[in-house]
Motif scaffolding. Structure first.
Motif, PDB file in Angstrom:
ATOM      1  N   ALA A 107       0.827  -1.208   0.000  1.00 58.47           N
ATOM      2  CA  ALA A 107       0.000   0.000   0.000  1.00 58.47           C
ATOM      3  C   ALA A 107       0.860   1.257   0.000  1.00 58.47           C
ATOM      4  O   ALA A 107       0.542   2.252  -0.661  1.00 58.47           O
ATOM      5  CB  ALA A 107      -0.928  -0.008   1.214  1.00 58.47           C
ATOM      6  N   CYS A 108       1.983   1.200   0.729  1.00 58.84           N
ATOM      7  CA  CYS A 108       2.901   2.339   0.766  1.00 58.84           C
ATOM      8  C   CYS A 108       3.490   2.606  -0.614  1.00 58.84           C
ATOM      9  O   CYS A 108       3.597   3.756  -1.047  1.00 58.84           O
ATOM     10  CB  CYS A 108       4.011   2.075   1.778  1.00 58.84           C
ATOM     11  SG  CYS A 108       5.262   3.369   1.902  1.00 58.84           S
ATOM     12  N   ALA A 109       3.859   1.530  -1.330  1.00 60.87           N
ATOM     13  CA  ALA A 109       4.408   1.685  -2.679  1.00 60.87           C
ATOM     14  C   ALA A 109       3.363   2.216  -3.647  1.00 60.87           C
ATOM     15  O   ALA A 109       3.669   3.016  -4.534  1.00 60.87           O
ATOM     16  CB  ALA A 109       4.948   0.344  -3.171  1.00 60.87           C
ATOM     17  N   ILE A 165      11.291   7.444  -3.526  1.00 59.25           N
ATOM     18  CA  ILE A 165      10.795   7.983  -4.788  1.00 59.25           C
ATOM     19  C   ILE A 165      11.971   8.316  -5.707  1.00 59.25           C
ATOM     20  O   ILE A 165      12.950   8.932  -5.284  1.00 59.25           O
ATOM     21  CB  ILE A 165       9.941   9.238  -4.552  1.00 59.25           C
ATOM     22  CG1 ILE A 165       8.832   8.941  -3.517  1.00 59.25           C
ATOM     23  CG2 ILE A 165       9.340   9.728  -5.852  1.00 59.25           C
ATOM     24  CD1 ILE A 165       7.896   7.841  -3.930  1.00 59.25           C
ATOM     25  N   SER A 166      11.862   7.903  -6.965  1.00 57.01           N
ATOM     26  CA  SER A 166      12.902   8.200  -7.944  1.00 57.01           C
ATOM     27  C   SER A 166      13.029   9.707  -8.140  1.00 57.01           C
ATOM     28  O   SER A 166      12.016  10.394  -8.324  1.00 57.01           O
ATOM     29  CB  SER A 166      12.571   7.528  -9.276  1.00 57.01           C
ATOM     30  OG  SER A 166      13.438   8.003 -10.304  1.00 57.01           O
ATOM     31  N   ARG A 178       2.464   5.857  -2.348  1.00 58.47           N
ATOM     32  CA  ARG A 178       3.665   6.689  -2.160  1.00 58.47           C
ATOM     33  C   ARG A 178       3.521   7.611  -0.948  1.00 58.47           C
ATOM     34  O   ARG A 178       3.963   8.759  -0.962  1.00 58.47           O
ATOM     35  CB  ARG A 178       3.968   7.497  -3.424  1.00 58.47           C
ATOM     36  CG  ARG A 178       4.390   6.652  -4.598  1.00 58.47           C
ATOM     37  CD  ARG A 178       4.697   7.459  -5.823  1.00 58.47           C
ATOM     38  NE  ARG A 178       3.523   8.142  -6.333  1.00 58.47           N
ATOM     39  CZ  ARG A 178       3.533   8.996  -7.350  1.00 58.47           C
ATOM     40  NH1 ARG A 178       4.667   9.292  -7.952  1.00 58.47           N
ATOM     41  NH2 ARG A 178       2.417   9.568  -7.758  1.00 58.47           N
ATOM     42  N   GLU A 179       2.893   7.083   0.102  1.00 59.18           N
ATOM     43  CA  GLU A 179       2.696   7.829   1.340  1.00 59.18           C
ATOM     44  C   GLU A 179       3.255   7.053   2.527  1.00 59.18           C
ATOM     45  O   GLU A 179       3.219   5.815   2.539  1.00 59.18           O
ATOM     46  CB  GLU A 179       1.205   8.108   1.567  1.00 59.18           C
ATOM     47  CG  GLU A 179       0.572   9.006   0.517  1.00 59.18           C
ATOM     48  CD  GLU A 179      -0.905   9.222   0.771  1.00 59.18           C
ATOM     49  OE1 GLU A 179      -1.444   8.563   1.694  1.00 59.18           O
ATOM     50  OE2 GLU A 179      -1.520  10.039   0.060  1.00 59.18           O
ATOM     51  N   THR A 180       3.746   7.785   3.514  1.00 60.21           N
ATOM     52  CA  THR A 180       4.287   7.168   4.722  1.00 60.21           C
ATOM     53  C   THR A 180       3.161   6.600   5.578  1.00 60.21           C
ATOM     54  O   THR A 180       2.105   7.217   5.712  1.00 60.21           O
ATOM     55  CB  THR A 180       5.086   8.199   5.534  1.00 60.21           C
ATOM     56  OG1 THR A 180       6.202   8.636   4.754  1.00 60.21           O
ATOM     57  CG2 THR A 180       5.585   7.620   6.839  1.00 60.21           C
ATOM     58  N   SER A 181       3.407   5.422   6.159  1.00 62.10           N
ATOM     59  CA  SER A 181       2.441   4.796   7.061  1.00 62.10           C
ATOM     60  C   SER A 181       3.112   4.565   8.411  1.00 62.10           C
ATOM     61  O   SER A 181       4.184   3.962   8.475  1.00 62.10           O
ATOM     62  CB  SER A 181       1.944   3.453   6.501  1.00 62.10           C
ATOM     63  OG  SER A 181       1.204   3.648   5.316  1.00 62.10           O
ATOM     64  N   ASN A 182       2.486   5.057   9.468  1.00 65.18           N
ATOM     65  CA  ASN A 182       2.973   4.867  10.834  1.00 65.18           C
ATOM     66  C   ASN A 182       1.859   4.191  11.624  1.00 65.18           C
ATOM     67  O   ASN A 182       0.843   4.813  11.927  1.00 65.18           O
ATOM     68  CB  ASN A 182       3.362   6.199  11.465  1.00 65.18           C
ATOM     69  CG  ASN A 182       4.052   6.025  12.809  1.00 65.18           C
ATOM     70  OD1 ASN A 182       4.100   4.928  13.369  1.00 65.18           O
ATOM     71  ND2 ASN A 182       4.592   7.107  13.342  1.00 65.18           N
TER      72      ASN A 182
END
Length: 262
Positions: A125-127, A165-166, A130-134
């Motif tokens: 899901a993070c990929a 992220i590239s 493209r959002e951080t998950s805590n």
């Protein structure tokens, strides 16, 4: 005995002579003191955060310099350094395979690949987003897949997951996932791990490409071995058939010779 009461009813001349502004000065001093304390606390937190960030960057730059062009060493060393910086039990990394639309665990010592579908699990899901998950409790999160815990015996509790992220194409090339910090990961941990991910965008992109190339070569080698085994089996079948035909011919010749002799 009536003096305190009289003092309450009739304030002293000194208190009457003070202006309202003067009477509010102690309260203002108290507010200023509170603001100073808050400012000092914020400054200390900021200094501690910047020191931790600087230490993390120093360690990461050192890893990159030591790794040079050895991407396997870079990944293995980064996982250990990340674990020490965050103070957690484990740090893992997944490379994004855009051709197959999957994530592959970047563990050089693993005998087999751990593969996740894009969007599956917390890392997937993070990929995808493209959002951080805590996450404080993984088992309370609907995205968490406990199958790996069941297979390995490891118990996942808190999770911090950040995308890499590239810098050129803007796509997600990898995901860094930190596991199990007590009591949980905080915003400072997000900041530190996010900084590591940003600083390592270029070398990790190269590592992802190299990892994909190695996997493709491994698959090609396996396919070649399978084809070789199939051809060897066909050749062995031909040899067996020839041997059987030879035995039959020899048996027939022996029977003919015996009949002639008689």
């Amino acid at each position: 005995s009536t003096e305190p009461t009289m003092q309450c009813l009739f304030p002293s001349s000194s208190s009457l002579s003070r202006s309202p502004q003067q009477q509010q000065q102690p309260q203002r001093r108290s507010n200023v003191a509170v603001q100073c304390d808050l400012g000092e606390s914020f400054a200390l937190d900021f200094a501690r955060r910047e020191k931790r960030r600087a230490t993390a960057l120093f360690d990461v730059i050192k890893v990159v310099q030591e790794a040079e062009s050895n991407m396997e060493f870079l990944v293995a060393k980064l996982l250990r350094v990340g674990k020490d910086i965050l103070g957690c039990e484990q740090v893992t990394m997944f490379f994004v395979d855009e051709v197959r639309n999957v994530l592959v665990a970047a563990n050089p010592q693993a005998p087999t690949d751990i593969v996740l579908q894009m969007g599956a699990g917390i890392a997937g899901a993070c990929a995808l987003t493209r959002e951080t998950s805590n996450i404080v409790d993984a088992y309370e999160d609907s995205r968490f897949d406990p199958s790996t815990d069941k297979a390995t015996g490891f118990v996942t509790r808190s999770v911090l997951c950040v995308p890499v992220i590239s810098p050129t194409q803007g796509n997600c090339v990898a995901v860094i996932e930190a596991l199990n910090k007590r009591p949980a990961f905080d915003s400072e941990d997000e900041f530190v791990l996010g900084t590591i991910a940003r600083e390592l965008r270029r070398p990790l992109r190269r590592a992802a490409l190299e990892h994909a190339f190695r996997r493709a070569c491994r698959r090609s080698s396996q396919e070649t071995s399978i084809l070789s085994m199939l051809f060897d089996d066909d050749d062995q079948d031909d040899d067996d058939q020839k041997n059987q035909e030879g035995c039959q011919q020899e048996g027939a010749a022996a029977n003919t010779a015996k009949a002639t002799t008689e």
